[in-house]
Design an enzyme around this catalytic site. Structure first.
Site, PDB file in Angstrom:
ATOM      1  N   PHE A 162       0.825  -1.198   0.000  1.00 14.21           N
ATOM      2  CA  PHE A 162       0.000   0.000   0.000  1.00 14.21           C
ATOM      3  C   PHE A 162       0.862   1.253   0.000  1.00 14.21           C
ATOM      4  O   PHE A 162       1.861   1.329   0.732  1.00 14.21           O
ATOM      5  CB  PHE A 162      -0.867   0.073   1.274  1.00 14.21           C
ATOM      6  CG  PHE A 162      -1.859  -1.029   1.454  1.00 14.21           C
ATOM      7  CD1 PHE A 162      -3.190  -0.847   1.093  1.00 14.21           C
ATOM      8  CD2 PHE A 162      -1.485  -2.239   2.019  1.00 14.21           C
ATOM      9  CE1 PHE A 162      -4.122  -1.854   1.292  1.00 14.21           C
ATOM     10  CE2 PHE A 162      -2.409  -3.254   2.219  1.00 14.21           C
ATOM     11  CZ  PHE A 162      -3.736  -3.061   1.850  1.00 14.21           C
ATOM     12  N   ASP A 163       0.458   2.239  -0.764  1.00 16.09           N
ATOM     13  CA  ASP A 163       0.897   3.610  -0.520  1.00 16.09           C
ATOM     14  C   ASP A 163       0.194   4.086   0.755  1.00 16.09           C
ATOM     15  O   ASP A 163      -0.770   3.453   1.212  1.00 16.09           O
ATOM     16  CB  ASP A 163       0.508   4.478  -1.721  1.00 16.09           C
ATOM     17  CG  ASP A 163       0.949   5.922  -1.585  1.00 16.09           C
ATOM     18  OD1 ASP A 163       1.960   6.183  -0.903  1.00 16.09           O
ATOM     19  OD2 ASP A 163       0.263   6.797  -2.142  1.00 16.09           O
ATOM     20  N   PHE A 164       0.649   5.192   1.315  1.00 17.33           N
ATOM     21  CA  PHE A 164       0.038   5.671   2.567  1.00 17.33           C
ATOM     22  C   PHE A 164      -0.965   6.794   2.312  1.00 17.33           C
ATOM     23  O   PHE A 164      -2.172   6.597   2.432  1.00 17.33           O
ATOM     24  CB  PHE A 164       1.119   6.130   3.550  1.00 17.33           C
ATOM     25  CG  PHE A 164       0.567   6.537   4.890  1.00 17.33           C
ATOM     26  CD1 PHE A 164       0.110   5.585   5.781  1.00 17.33           C
ATOM     27  CD2 PHE A 164       0.489   7.882   5.244  1.00 17.33           C
ATOM     28  CE1 PHE A 164      -0.429   5.959   7.017  1.00 17.33           C
ATOM     29  CE2 PHE A 164      -0.034   8.268   6.476  1.00 17.33           C
ATOM     30  CZ  PHE A 164      -0.497   7.307   7.361  1.00 17.33           C
ATOM     31  N   LYS A 315       4.660  13.301  -5.200  1.00 22.11           N
ATOM     32  CA  LYS A 315       4.584  13.483  -3.766  1.00 22.11           C
ATOM     33  C   LYS A 315       5.926  13.925  -3.197  1.00 22.11           C
ATOM     34  O   LYS A 315       6.975  13.637  -3.754  1.00 22.11           O
ATOM     35  CB  LYS A 315       4.182  12.167  -3.090  1.00 22.11           C
ATOM     36  CG  LYS A 315       2.720  11.813  -3.269  1.00 22.11           C
ATOM     37  CD  LYS A 315       2.422  10.564  -2.488  1.00 22.11           C
ATOM     38  CE  LYS A 315       0.963  10.181  -2.647  1.00 22.11           C
ATOM     39  NZ  LYS A 315       0.639   8.957  -1.913  1.00 22.11           N
TER      40      LYS A 315
END
Length: 317
Positions: A162-164, A315
């Site tokens: 997962f990305d956060f 990001k």
């Protein structure tokens, strides 16, 4: 079934994510619904090829085989097909021995409205419109991107990454960064709120319930030291110090954790993913959903500020 569906971790899957429907979808696009129906009827006994999400689903269902008394997970087929055109899908499910018994056929409509009825913590589909409508209704959904399908029968482990921000957590911090594309401003914001947990993101419930599955495996290991764990969870985020600490704060406040966590500071995520080899990787930014070989199963979560700002910067590190 040992438990009612409201006590299970439920994944909803569209046939477009579970199987390779390239050929039949082309018939639908070129010739319409009736030709599609006739094509599926003619090919009723032709088993569909494995789709991008197939390896994930097969291993996810194996959790029940290792915990038959609890039987804690379930997969529900949620399909735009009619029951008639869906017969080929159900036959293919039976061919592969997938324990999927519940299904929803809505004959050309989106099935996303039925996600809460099935207590769904994740809906996987290759239909982008269905994903966006589900997320707009605050239901957890992900767009399975085209890619190669690799399913090693000898590998029984289920690896999920997962990305956060914008996936497990909300997009609060990312919104701060997007305001001026200023990493220093982002880090200052995170330092000021280091003790303040994030609000849940679209896949927070899934992450928390997978963590509960790991606790179930902890109990199995305690009872039998020879038990082979099934599930490994990773967080792969572009954050770096000092923004890492708020990730820890958030997960701790939820009582969950990952097996492996990577704060990459702008490194290409594929460098980690090619080693971890997840059966699905969830990220809210398409720029991160790429791998040189195209063999990492990617799921786009089109949620939050990153999917509203055209041509947005990557990001922060």
């Amino acid at each position: 079934m040992a438990y009612p569906i409201e006590h299970k971790l439920v994944v909803g899957i569209a046939s477009s994510a579970l199987f390779d429907l390239t050929e039949s979808h082309q018939v639908y696009v070129e010739s319409g619904a009736e030709a599609y129906r006739q094509y599926q009827e003619r090919h009723l006994d032709v088993v569909l090829g494995k789709g991008v999400a197939f390896p994930f689903i097969r291993r996810f269902l194996s959790i029940n085989a290792h915990h038959p008394q609890a039987s804690p997970v379930e997969v529900v087929l949620l399909s735009r097909n009619s029951p008639e055109t869906g017969l080929r899908v159900m036959n293919s499910i039976a061919h592969y021995g997938l324990d999927i018994s519940r299904a929803c056929f809505v004959t050309g409509k989106s099935p996303y409205t039925y996600l809460p009825a099935f207590n769904t913590s994740l809906f996987l589909t290759a239909n982008e419109q269905d994903v966006r409508m589900a997320l707009d209704a605050h239901y957890p959904a992900g767009l399975v991107l085209p890619g190669l399908t690799e399913d090693d029968d000898a590998d029984g482990e289920l690896r999920v990454a997962f990305d956060f921000d914008g996936v497990i957590a909300d997009d609060e911090s990312e919104t701060v960064f997007k305001r001026n594309n200023d990493v220093a401003e982002f880090h200052a914001h995170e330092r000021e709120r280091v003790a303040v947990p994030h609000q849940p993101g679209p896949l927070a419930d899934l992450f928390q319930k997978l963590s509960a599955m790991q606790r179930l495996e902890d109990q199995a290991v305690a009872a039998d030291p020879g038990y082979q764990r099934i599930l490994r969870i990773a967080i792969v985020t572009a954050r770096s110090a000092p923004a890492h600490e708020r990730v820890v704060t958030t997960l701790k406040s939820w009582g969950v954790s990952a097996d492996e966590t990577f704060f990459l500071g702008g490194m290409e995520k594929a460098r980690i993913l090619s080693i971890f080899k997840p059966h699905l990787f969830f990220d809210d930014q398409l720029s991160h959903l790429k791998s040189p070989a195209g063999n990492i199963p990617m799921v786009h979560i089109p949620f939050g500020i990153a999917n509203l700002v055209a041509g947005s910067a990557p990001k922060p590190g």
